[in-house]
Write a protein that holds these residues in place. Sequence first.
Motif: not given
Length: 144
Positions: A23-24, A27, A33-35, A38, A44, A46-47, A50
């Motif tokens: 995912v990282e 992203a 990109y949306r995992a 999320d 999220s 992803t947020r 990251s």
Amino acid sequence: MAGVLRAVLCVAGAALSVYALHVEHQAAKDPSYRAACDLGPSVSCTRVFSSRWGRGLGLVEPVLGGDSALNVPNGAIGLLFYLLQGLLGPCHGRAAAGGAVGDLGGLGCWRRCGSGRFCSSASGTCAWCASAPTGLTWRCWGST
């Protein structure tokens, strides 16, 4: 039974750690990109992966800086943790401690042969290796 449970948990933890790394990485390549994890803007993964909290457990960057070699993704830390748990879990006492803090030659139930190859016993006890080749294979025997 405990060994099977440990193995299942280690495989699941390693798989989730690899997914976090994926995912990282995705992203970083594609900001849109949306995992699958999320669930919405406020939930999220992803947020999180990251963010600064997604590397070095959020503790390395403030102390050593963002460019430090120790500021690795949390997924990599998790993967290392679960691999060590899986390798050292069956070992007890000095074998596990030697693998945790020693050189690669004493890594848990793995023993380094004189040839630089590694052997292991399937029973969970530590095996001594012989560096006598038999064709293209190496033989392990004995237990401690």
